[in-house]
Scaffold this motif. Structure first.
Motif, PDB file in Angstrom:
ATOM      1  N   GLY A   1       0.788  -1.218   0.000  1.00  0.00           N
ATOM      2  CA  GLY A   1       0.000   0.000   0.000  1.00  0.00           C
ATOM      3  C   GLY A   1       0.825   1.274   0.000  1.00  0.00           C
ATOM      4  O   GLY A   1       2.040   1.261  -0.222  1.00  0.00           O
TER       5      GLY A   1
ATOM      6  N   SER B   1      -4.886  -1.890  -0.884  1.00  0.00           N
ATOM      7  CA  SER B   1      -5.026  -0.443  -0.756  1.00  0.00           C
ATOM      8  C   SER B   1      -4.466   0.256  -2.000  1.00  0.00           C
ATOM      9  O   SER B   1      -4.907  -0.031  -3.110  1.00  0.00           O
ATOM     10  CB  SER B   1      -4.353   0.011   0.537  1.00  0.00           C
TER      11      SER B   1
ATOM     12  N   GLN C   1      -8.214   1.518  -3.584  1.00  0.00           N
ATOM     13  CA  GLN C   1      -8.748   2.863  -3.748  1.00  0.00           C
ATOM     14  C   GLN C   1      -9.810   2.871  -4.848  1.00  0.00           C
ATOM     15  O   GLN C   1      -9.725   2.118  -5.811  1.00  0.00           O
ATOM     16  CB  GLN C   1      -7.633   3.832  -4.136  1.00  0.00           C
TER      17      GLN C   1
ATOM     18  N   ASP D   1     -10.868   3.557   5.601  1.00  0.00           N
ATOM     19  CA  ASP D   1     -10.074   4.137   4.521  1.00  0.00           C
ATOM     20  C   ASP D   1     -10.747   3.947   3.165  1.00  0.00           C
ATOM     21  O   ASP D   1     -10.666   4.811   2.295  1.00  0.00           O
ATOM     22  CB  ASP D   1      -8.679   3.505   4.510  1.00  0.00           C
TER      23      ASP D   1
ATOM     24  N   HIS E   1      -9.268  -1.824   7.596  1.00  0.00           N
ATOM     25  CA  HIS E   1      -8.365  -1.765   6.449  1.00  0.00           C
ATOM     26  C   HIS E   1      -7.131  -2.643   6.664  1.00  0.00           C
ATOM     27  O   HIS E   1      -6.539  -3.139   5.707  1.00  0.00           O
ATOM     28  CB  HIS E   1      -7.935  -0.309   6.241  1.00  0.00           C
TER      29      HIS E   1
END
Length: 335
Positions: free
Chosen positions: A56, A144, A170, A280, A309
């Motif tokens: 990430g 992530s 994301q 997140d 997360h």
């Protein structure tokens, strides 16, 4: 707390071979660190059992995937399940080269090492692994920001990917994002890792915070994470340097409704793994992401209850471990 394991996967890490590799990147003077783990008796490598992982935006592959609790890390589990696992540190992270700008004051330079750089580094490693084992395709995993790197990479290079797994990636989000505190950002940011436990636990309901992180694991994780940055002890409290390119990409793409890549361009099987309490990457934005993989021949979503997360280091981590390894190793039935 007593930890139990399935009969198929035991924390017998003595049966594993562990290697480290240093590869040249596509930039002179920048090298990429790669950790490798597999069963000692694994001799045949193919598209189903060869995996490349990317991390990430804040922490390296060693930090996110290879801190052991009760004798076993996520990478250990995947290797014990029969996968040959290669975990990349993108430049600026872990044991890969840190750009020279990271030794200067952060405000002296623009944000470093955005998603395009992550894709380039992943592509370099994937090609190296494919050549090493004479493979057309490999398995890909990203968490992530690494999910963004892995997803964008696959959308461009479907021919190199067998299956794609993304954990809490994301996606388009007009709401607040915890990675971006606002204001002007420089080349990198400083993360006081050892002070982050409260922020980690804040994602979970107050009545469920006790026991979410196995006792002693946060401290072990923080120590190992800080040890990967040679300058971490130069301040009190100790801080980790993390590049700000991924944060700039949040501002340029995800926060303004502009996808960095098109999931519609992914034509390989996809698994999305997500945690119920992920602050997140909230659940409300995942449905749009999941349904965007319109050309994936297999599309699955596993939601891990009572997880944040950072689920890979929490009490329900084995549910995520099993979901990932099963997806890679299970043969899909023919129509």
């Amino acid at each position: 707390m007593t930890q139990t394991y399935s009969t198929a996967i035991r924390p017998d890490v003595d049966s594993l071979v562990s290697d480290r590799f240093t590869l040249d990147s596509d930039t002179p003077g920048i090298s990429l660190h790669l950790r490798h783990r597999r069963l000692a008796d694994l001799e045949t490598f193919n598209a189903d059992n060869t995996l490349v992982m990317v991390h990430g935006a804040s922490y390296s592959s060693g930090s996110l995937y290879d801190v052991r609790y009760n004798g076993m890390s996520f990478i250990d589990y995947l290797a014990l399940s029969g996968l040959s696992v290669y975990a990349l540190d993108v430049r600026g992270y872990g044991h890969s080269t840190r750009p020279s700008e990271m030794s200067l004051p952060a405000e002296d330079n623009l944000p470093l090492c955005g998603t395009e750089i992550g894709i380039r580094d992943l592509n370099q490693v994937v090609d190296w692994v494919r050549e090493k084992h004479q493979l057309e395709r490999v398995q890909i995993f990203g968490m992530s920001w690494g999910g963004s790197v892995a997803g964008a990479f696959t959308s461009r290079y479907n021919d190199k990917v067998n299956k794609l797994v993304v954990l809490a990636p994301q996606w388009l989000n007009s709401g607040p994002m915890r990675i971006d505190n606002g204001g002007k950002i420089g080349a990198y940011r400083l993360i006081p890792v050892s002070q982050g436990k409260a922020n980690w636990l804040a994602a979970a309901p107050a009545e469920h915070r006790d026991g979410l992180i196995p006792e002693g694991w946060f401290e072990a994780w923080a120590a190992q994470t800080l040890a990967e940055d040679p300058q971490s002890q130069n301040s009190t409290p100790a801080v980790l340097r993390a590049v700000n390119g991924p944060v700039q990409d949040v501002r340029n793409f995800w926060a303004v409704g502009k996808p960095f890549y098109r999931p519609q361009d992914v034509t390989r099987p996809v698994l999305l793994v997500h945690g119920e309490w992920d602050a997140d990457v909230p659940l409300r934005i995942m449905s749009d992401y999941f349904t965007s993989f319109t050309r994936a021949p297999v599309r699955r979503w596993v939601e891990i209850g009572e997880s944040t997360h950072m689920m890979l280091m929490e009490k329900n981590r084995l549910q995520a471990y099993r979901a990932v390894s099963d997806f890679y190793l299970r043969q899909e039935p023919e129509e």
